[in-house]
Design a protein around this motif. Structure first.
Motif, short mmCIF file in Angstrom:
data_model
loop_
_atom_site.label_atom_id
_atom_site.label_comp_id
_atom_site.label_asym_id
_atom_site.label_seq_id
_atom_site.Cartn_x
_atom_site.Cartn_y
_atom_site.Cartn_z
N LEU A 1 0.83 -1.21 0.00
CA LEU A 1 0.00 0.00 0.00
C LEU A 1 0.86 1.26 0.00
O LEU A 1 0.57 2.22 -0.72
CB LEU A 1 -0.93 -0.02 1.21
N LEU B 1 -6.37 6.94 -1.17
CA LEU B 1 -5.33 5.97 -0.87
C LEU B 1 -4.69 6.26 0.49
O LEU B 1 -4.40 5.35 1.27
CB LEU B 1 -4.24 6.01 -1.95
N GLU C 1 -6.91 5.08 3.23
CA GLU C 1 -6.79 3.62 3.36
C GLU C 1 -5.52 3.25 4.12
O GLU C 1 -5.54 2.38 5.00
CB GLU C 1 -6.78 2.99 1.97
N LEU C 2 -4.42 3.92 3.79
CA LEU C 2 -3.16 3.65 4.49
C LEU C 2 -3.25 4.03 5.95
O LEU C 2 -2.80 3.29 6.83
CB LEU C 2 -2.02 4.42 3.81
#
Length: 219
Positions: free
Chosen positions: A96, A122, A125-126
């Protein structure tokens, strides 16, 4: 004369590091979403900051994989399931973070900033994945580290991360960690300094991170 007893690793320092990564990753999506086309200086500043945080997290996890897990596996028979679990989490986080770093690189070259929203998603999400992982690590792994590793081994682990930093990066890291310490933890850090070093810290060192943060947030 008897050797002084090993006081064990100072694992609280990892918890402080985790606070830093949690805090920075939680802010990163907002910072990216607030970028505006045409302000090249701010775009470079923010993306550079976020990229450094993400790369730091990736290196942090890699150092654990290389140095901590082998020691724990060698000391505990059979190795706890938690070690394999956090290793797998690191593999997922590494994939990721690699995607995020590429997205940030692409965003830097995107004059119209059309990739801001996908990059922010993103980063969210990380942030969520890293937070869950660090909670698991603090609950299940750090007690094993405290029990089975020595203070010397912990110092060697910490030194690896420090060795890849420039002097300026070390000053920033020390100031940032101080900012994420509790008042009691800050008092312990200051107590280890000489009077002169404490004065220099109060005049200069402790302000490095707040000043950087002010620039990042446009203050």
């Amino acid at each position: 004369m008897a050797e002084p007893a090993d006081k064990g690793p100072a694992v609280d320092s990892m918890i402080v590091s985790h606070r830093y990564y949690r805090g920075q990753l939680a802010q990163a999506p907002m910072l990216v979403r607030e970028l505006r086309a045409g302000n090249a200086t701010r775009i470079r500043l923010v993306i550079g900051h976020v990229y450094a945080v993400v790369l730091g997290l990736q290196n942090h996890d890699r150092d654990e994989d290389d140095l901590l897990w082998p020691l724990l596996r060698a000391r505990i028979d059979p190795p706890p399931e938690a070690i394999g679990r956090v290793e797998n989490q690191h593999h997922q986080l590494s994939a990721l973070t690699t995607r995020v770093r590429q997205a940030l690189t692409d965003l830097l070259a995107d004059a119209d900033l059309t990739m801001c929203e996908p990059t922010a998603e993103l980063l969210t999400e990380l942030s969520e994945a890293a937070d869950a992982h660090m909670l698991d690590e603090e609950k299940t792994i750090l007690p094993l580290v405290a029990e089975h590793l020595t203070a010397t081994e912990w110092t060697e682990y910490a030194a690896r991360g420090i060795s890849r930093m420039s002097k300026a990066q070390r000053r920033y890291a020390k100031s940032a960690m101080f900012a994420y310490c509790t008042p009691d933890e800050q008092a312990i850090m200051l107590a280890k300094l000489s009077v002169w070093a404490r004065l220099m810290w109060q005049l200069h060192g402790q302000h490095v991170y707040p000043r950087h943060l002010a620039r990042i947030h446009g203050r």
